[in-house]
Design an enzyme around this catalytic site. Sequence first.
Site, short mmCIF file in Angstrom:
data_model
loop_
_atom_site.label_atom_id
_atom_site.label_comp_id
_atom_site.label_asym_id
_atom_site.label_seq_id
_atom_site.Cartn_x
_atom_site.Cartn_y
_atom_site.Cartn_z
N SER A 238 3.27 -2.43 10.38
CA SER A 238 4.71 -2.56 10.65
C SER A 238 5.30 -3.90 10.21
O SER A 238 6.21 -4.43 10.86
CB SER A 238 5.01 -2.29 12.13
OG SER A 238 4.66 -0.96 12.46
N ASN B 45 0.87 -1.18 0.00
CA ASN B 45 0.00 0.00 0.00
C ASN B 45 0.91 1.23 0.00
O ASN B 45 1.53 1.54 1.01
CB ASN B 45 -0.89 -0.03 1.26
CG ASN B 45 -1.67 1.25 1.45
OD1 ASN B 45 -1.77 2.07 0.55
ND2 ASN B 45 -2.23 1.42 2.64
N GLY C 254 2.67 1.96 10.89
CA GLY C 254 3.73 2.95 10.80
C GLY C 254 4.46 3.24 12.10
O GLY C 254 5.20 4.22 12.19
N GLU D 136 -6.76 5.03 7.70
CA GLU D 136 -6.51 6.46 7.38
C GLU D 136 -7.71 7.07 6.65
O GLU D 136 -7.97 8.26 6.79
CB GLU D 136 -5.21 6.57 6.56
CG GLU D 136 -3.99 6.34 7.45
CD GLU D 136 -2.80 5.71 6.76
OE1 GLU D 136 -2.73 5.70 5.52
OE2 GLU D 136 -1.92 5.20 7.49
N HIS E 77 -9.38 1.61 4.72
CA HIS E 77 -8.13 1.72 5.47
C HIS E 77 -8.35 2.68 6.63
O HIS E 77 -9.11 3.65 6.51
CB HIS E 77 -7.02 2.23 4.54
CG HIS E 77 -5.67 2.16 5.18
ND1 HIS E 77 -5.25 3.11 6.08
CD2 HIS E 77 -4.67 1.24 5.09
CE1 HIS E 77 -4.04 2.78 6.50
NE2 HIS E 77 -3.66 1.65 5.91
N GLU F 284 -5.71 -4.70 10.47
CA GLU F 284 -4.63 -3.75 10.75
C GLU F 284 -4.91 -3.00 12.04
O GLU F 284 -5.71 -2.05 12.05
CB GLU F 284 -4.53 -2.73 9.61
CG GLU F 284 -4.22 -3.34 8.26
CD GLU F 284 -3.55 -2.32 7.34
OE1 GLU F 284 -2.44 -2.59 6.88
OE2 GLU F 284 -4.14 -1.25 7.10
P1 PGA Z 1 2.89 0.08 7.63
O1 PGA Z 1 1.46 0.42 7.01
O2 PGA Z 1 3.36 -1.20 7.04
O3 PGA Z 1 3.75 1.26 7.25
O4 PGA Z 1 2.72 -0.03 9.12
C1 PGA Z 1 0.51 -0.59 6.79
C2 PGA Z 1 -0.74 -0.01 6.22
O5 PGA Z 1 -1.12 1.11 6.60
O6 PGA Z 1 -1.40 -0.63 5.36
#
Ligand code: PGA
Length: 250
Positions: free
Chosen positions: A212, A10, A173, A99, A97, A167
Amino acid sequence: MSKKLLIAGNWKLNGKKKDISFINNLLKLNSRKLNKKIEILICPPYTLIDKFCELTNRSSISIGAQDCSENDIGAFTGEISASMLNDLKASYCIIGHSERRMYHNEGNDLLNKKVLSVQKNNMKAILCVGESLKDRKQSKTLRVLGNQLKGALKNNINPSLLDIAYEPIWAIGTGLVPNFSDIEETHNYISKKLKNLYGTKSNNIRVLYGGSVNPKNVFPIMSINNVGGALIGGASLKINDMKSILKQFI
Ligand code: PGA
């Protein structure tokens, strides 16, 4: 396990024309041996989907989007529809997601419409679910996941065009990853919920883990019961990390 692991990148708000070299590098690594075990998916920003689909046309690398409109066509300034993505030959779309849920206030009813629109256009939806740190601390994780699944998977969702990404928001992140026993617990729970909804048709729905994931932890996480792949953010932007992640499955 009969179904292939889905290793999905992603890219979020990253990626310019120069990153075409990333796909060319990935194509060099791609092999029949690798394809037997895993499916590779890259979800770049909309601006690169057309080019990436063209480059991967004859390969088994799939290209997807990170979101789409719930509408097909019309006066919706700035939106991109699932039928436009299908027109470019994208085959997946991430929906919900955290976000999008957080910064764009996307709720389960809207996400349900988006999943339906993706499937209507013959693409697979990857529905993201996950709890906040507060939810986890209050032992509400499974309840939150159950509500997210129930809310977004109503109205005749097609289980053969669906994958789920678990997630935990606090793991995205941050470099933090849940205990493996917690990952197993949530994946077992999600798989059970899917089985209740779709019976044996749920067998082909993969439940990805995201948050992560990196070259060091990907293999042990992929070995956990009911983990069907990974949704990778940060590490999916670095070709060396992606190569080292993929090579572990050859
Ligand atoms: P990350 O993000 O691997 O940077 O933790 C995963 C995601 O948001 O899909």
